[in-house]
Motif scaffolding. Structure first.
Motif, PDB file in Angstrom:
ATOM      1  N   VAL A  43       0.835  -1.205   0.000  1.00 37.01           N
ATOM      2  CA  VAL A  43       0.000   0.000   0.000  1.00 37.01           C
ATOM      3  C   VAL A  43       0.870   1.256   0.000  1.00 37.01           C
ATOM      4  N   VAL A  44       1.914   1.251   0.823  1.00 38.00           N
ATOM      5  CA  VAL A  44       2.836   2.401   0.861  1.00 38.00           C
ATOM      6  C   VAL A  44       3.499   2.588  -0.497  1.00 38.00           C
ATOM      7  N   GLY A  45       3.903   1.478  -1.121  1.00 41.11           N
ATOM      8  CA  GLY A  45       4.529   1.572  -2.438  1.00 41.11           C
ATOM      9  C   GLY A  45       3.606   2.186  -3.470  1.00 41.11           C
ATOM     10  N   TYR A  46       2.329   1.776  -3.452  1.00 44.34           N
ATOM     11  CA  TYR A  46       1.366   2.362  -4.392  1.00 44.34           C
ATOM     12  C   TYR A  46       1.221   3.857  -4.146  1.00 44.34           C
ATOM     13  N   TRP A  47       1.054   4.260  -2.901  1.00 41.73           N
ATOM     14  CA  TRP A  47       0.883   5.676  -2.585  1.00 41.73           C
ATOM     15  C   TRP A  47       2.125   6.483  -2.960  1.00 41.73           C
ATOM     16  N   ARG A  48       3.274   5.934  -2.677  1.00 41.36           N
ATOM     17  CA  ARG A  48       4.523   6.643  -2.999  1.00 41.36           C
ATOM     18  C   ARG A  48       4.661   6.837  -4.505  1.00 41.36           C
ATOM     19  N   GLY A  49       4.400   5.779  -5.286  1.00 44.18           N
ATOM     20  CA  GLY A  49       4.513   5.895  -6.734  1.00 44.18           C
ATOM     21  C   GLY A  49       3.505   6.866  -7.316  1.00 44.18           C
ATOM     22  N   THR A  50       2.245   6.786  -6.855  1.00 45.80           N
ATOM     23  CA  THR A  50       1.198   7.665  -7.369  1.00 45.80           C
ATOM     24  C   THR A  50       1.463   9.118  -6.989  1.00 45.80           C
ATOM     25  N   TRP A  51       1.912   9.344  -5.768  1.00 45.54           N
ATOM     26  CA  TRP A  51       2.206  10.707  -5.284  1.00 45.54           C
ATOM     27  C   TRP A  51       3.305  11.357  -6.120  1.00 45.54           C
ATOM     28  N   LEU A 288      12.880   4.959   2.050  1.00 39.98           N
ATOM     29  CA  LEU A 288      13.849   3.955   1.608  1.00 39.98           C
ATOM     30  C   LEU A 288      13.608   3.556   0.158  1.00 39.98           C
ATOM     31  N   LEU A 289      12.351   3.543  -0.277  1.00 38.67           N
ATOM     32  CA  LEU A 289      12.077   3.299  -1.691  1.00 38.67           C
ATOM     33  C   LEU A 289      12.663   4.420  -2.549  1.00 38.67           C
ATOM     34  N   MET A 300      10.923   6.014 -13.437  1.00 38.18           N
ATOM     35  CA  MET A 300      10.732   4.580 -13.611  1.00 38.18           C
ATOM     36  C   MET A 300      10.458   3.903 -12.268  1.00 38.18           C
ATOM     37  N   SER A 301      11.171   4.338 -11.238  1.00 39.44           N
ATOM     38  CA  SER A 301      10.961   3.796  -9.901  1.00 39.44           C
ATOM     39  C   SER A 301       9.522   4.005  -9.443  1.00 39.44           C
ATOM     40  N   CYS A 302       8.987   5.177  -9.716  1.00 42.15           N
ATOM     41  CA  CYS A 302       7.608   5.480  -9.309  1.00 42.15           C
ATOM     42  C   CYS A 302       6.595   4.652 -10.081  1.00 42.15           C
ATOM     43  N   TRP A 303       6.831   4.485 -11.391  1.00 40.62           N
ATOM     44  CA  TRP A 303       5.916   3.669 -12.181  1.00 40.62           C
ATOM     45  C   TRP A 303       5.915   2.218 -11.699  1.00 40.62           C
ATOM     46  N   ILE A 304       7.074   1.719 -11.306  1.00 37.44           N
ATOM     47  CA  ILE A 304       7.168   0.333 -10.827  1.00 37.44           C
ATOM     48  C   ILE A 304       6.316   0.143  -9.574  1.00 37.44           C
ATOM     49  N   THR A 305       6.451   1.049  -8.607  1.00 35.14           N
ATOM     50  CA  THR A 305       5.680   0.895  -7.370  1.00 35.14           C
ATOM     51  C   THR A 305       4.200   1.212  -7.589  1.00 35.14           C
ATOM     52  N   HIS A 306       3.912   2.134  -8.495  1.00 34.80           N
ATOM     53  CA  HIS A 306       2.512   2.490  -8.757  1.00 34.80           C
ATOM     54  C   HIS A 306       1.753   1.307  -9.376  1.00 34.80           C
ATOM     55  N   ILE A 307       2.288   0.752 -10.444  1.00 31.29           N
ATOM     56  CA  ILE A 307       1.604  -0.333 -11.144  1.00 31.29           C
ATOM     57  C   ILE A 307       1.829  -1.672 -10.441  1.00 31.29           C
ATOM     58  N   CYS A 309       2.661  -2.505  -7.321  1.00 37.41           N
ATOM     59  CA  CYS A 309       2.001  -2.693  -6.025  1.00 37.41           C
ATOM     60  C   CYS A 309       0.490  -2.820  -6.182  1.00 37.41           C
ATOM     61  N   PHE A 310      -0.073  -2.081  -7.132  1.00 47.30           N
ATOM     62  CA  PHE A 310      -1.523  -2.182  -7.350  1.00 47.30           C
ATOM     63  C   PHE A 310      -1.899  -3.574  -7.857  1.00 47.30           C
ATOM     64  N   ILE A 311      -1.169  -4.091  -8.814  1.00 45.18           N
ATOM     65  CA  ILE A 311      -1.450  -5.439  -9.334  1.00 45.18           C
ATOM     66  C   ILE A 311      -1.235  -6.482  -8.241  1.00 45.18           C
ATOM     67  N   PHE A 312      -0.182  -6.301  -7.467  1.00 45.57           N
ATOM     68  CA  PHE A 312       0.106  -7.237  -6.372  1.00 45.57           C
ATOM     69  C   PHE A 312      -1.043  -7.271  -5.368  1.00 45.57           C
ATOM     70  N   LEU A 313      -1.583  -6.108  -5.020  1.00 45.44           N
ATOM     71  CA  LEU A 313      -2.696  -6.050  -4.079  1.00 45.44           C
ATOM     72  C   LEU A 313      -3.969  -6.654  -4.665  1.00 45.44           C
ATOM     73  N   ILE A 314      -4.181  -6.489  -5.970  1.00 47.37           N
ATOM     74  CA  ILE A 314      -5.327  -7.136  -6.619  1.00 47.37           C
ATOM     75  C   ILE A 314      -5.201  -8.648  -6.512  1.00 47.37           C
ATOM     76  N   LEU A 315      -4.000  -9.173  -6.767  1.00 41.04           N
ATOM     77  CA  LEU A 315      -3.782 -10.615  -6.681  1.00 41.04           C
ATOM     78  C   LEU A 315      -3.978 -11.127  -5.254  1.00 41.04           C
ATOM     79  N   LEU A 316      -3.666 -10.282  -4.281  1.00 43.73           N
ATOM     80  CA  LEU A 316      -3.883 -10.646  -2.880  1.00 43.73           C
ATOM     81  C   LEU A 316      -5.338 -10.475  -2.460  1.00 43.73           C
ATOM     82  N   ASN A 317      -6.147  -9.893  -3.341  1.00 40.83           N
ATOM     83  CA  ASN A 317      -7.557  -9.637  -3.061  1.00 40.83           C
ATOM     84  C   ASN A 317      -7.754  -8.594  -1.956  1.00 40.83           C
TER      85      ASN A 317
END
Length: 404
Positions: A43-51, A288-289, A300-307, A309-317
């Protein structure tokens, strides 16, 4: 022999609750570990990338316009989703079209998450731009905001992962509780005002509290040493996370014995302890990210955490965990439930599987009973010569048999 059998049954009855409690305790520990070690960093990774992507693409180089644009995007989106929650729940219901519901709900989460991040970014940066960054000013704005939330009994809305986890379940997927629980079917004008207050006032105060505590740690925890400060926040955060989870059973028992103002004060104090843990976990992971994940290519770092982390959380439901939505009232639950962290991931999954298994078993039992009734009727009819040419293949099912 009868005494031995009776003793065995009694021992089994006594052991079952103990084993059930141990089983539940193990799942609770695993849920805490999952929430703190897996879901929260994602969740932090998604927020950091999107921000940071909003920093890059929304009026980069002009912080005033960037802040105002984020405020407009964020609060307009949140207000709209609040207003349309019942419509979305009816239109994207899984019973109508399950595939449409699945993709529509995930698109909803993605857009809602983008609006949440921008609402926070806009309000956060506006306070940075128009107030001094001295410790006294930051402390004053934070204290006033926290006091306002306490008066409204809304302190619990500062909670975030790892102390709150939302699964992507069908029931209540689009539900957004408002401050005064106005009903849109009775009075639309009151409902609109309720949504505006929930998003514009309560939501902004929550951002101010988060921003204040975050900046105070920037000022006092290894100032000028971003790496040491981030690692320090991570250590402090996870230490407080462990303490908060360990204290939860005691706090639940104590709050169950209290009523009124003492219960409210104790519950709010516990929420504030968990909040300090949350801010430090978020601050440590976020910084640290920034420092360690492809620092030479920030975009590129932000796009990685944005996309990613979001896909990872979807897979985790549990992609709904990225959303900041709804207003909850402090200590409104019965007994000690007001201090129970909503981090039921494995416990809920196992409960759902047990419910499905029990439903299959009950269905088979019902089928067996219906078959028996039907067989008795066939026997009577055969005796009368009406079904002499029928062939019946019997099926035997044990009612207490486990169905895979």
């Amino acid at each position: 022999m009868v005494e031995l059998c009776g003793g065995a049954v009694m021992a089994s009855a006594l052991e079952r609750p103990t084993s059930s409690r141990i089983y539940y305790a193990i799942l609770a520990i695993l849920d805490s570990i999952f929430s703190a070690g897996v879901a929260a960093p994602a969740v932090v990774g998604y927020w950091r990338g999107t921000w940071h992507l909003s920093d890059i693409y929304i009026y980069h180089g002009n912080p005033v316009y960037g802040s105002l644009t984020s405020i407009a995007i964020g609060f307009t989106g949140l207000f709209t989703f609040n207003l349309l929650q019942n419509f979305l729940d009816d239109y994207l219901h899984p019973d109508k079209h399950r595939l449409c519901y699945y993709f529509g709900s995930r698109l909803y989460t993605y857009v809602f998450g983008f609006c949440c991040v921008n609402a926070w970014r806009g309000a956060w940066q506006a306070l940075d731009l128009f107030t001094e960054m001295s410790s006294s000013t930051v402390f004053a704005t934070t204290s006033v905001s926290l006091l306002a939330l306490a008066i409204m009994r809304a302190i619990r809305n500062i909670a975030a992962p790892p102390f709150s986890l939302s699964l992507d379940s069908c029931a209540g997927y689009f539900e957004v509780p408002t401050m005064f629980r106005a009903n849109n079917s009775k009075d639309w004008s009151l409902y609109i005002l309720d949504c505006a207050f929930s998003v514009g006032i309560v939501g902004t105060l929550v951002v101010f509290v988060w921003r204040g505590v975050w900046v105070l740690f920037d000022i006092y925890l290894f100032p000028g040493e971003k790496e040491q400060s981030s690692i320090g926040s991570l250590i402090i955060g996870y230490a407080l996370v462990s303490i908060s989870f360990l204290l939860q059973p005691v706090m639940r028992y104590t709050c169950a014995k209290l009523f009124g103002l003492p219960k409210l004060i104790l519950a709010d104090a516990f929420i504030l302890l968990s909040f300090l843990a949350t801010v430090n976990v978020w601050r440590g992971i976020w910084n640290l990210l920034d420092l360690w994940l492809i620092p030479e290519n920030h975009e590129m770092s932000c796009w990685i955490t944005h996309i990613g982390c979001f896909i990872f959380l979807i897979l985790l439901n549990c992609s709904n965990s990225i959303l900041v939505r709804g207003v909850y009232i402090d200590a409104e639950e019965d007994k000690g439930k007001c201090v129970v962290f909503p981090c039921h991931y494995l416990r809920l999954l196992f409960k759902i599987e047990r419910a499905k298994k029990e439903a299959r078993r009950q269905n088979l039992i019902v089928v067996t009973k219906n078959f028996s009734i039907h067989t008795e009727a066939n026997e009577k009819e055969c005796a009368n010569g009406s079904l002499l040419n029928s062939v019946v293949t019997p099926m035997i099912l044990q009612g207490n048999q486990d169905i895979p």
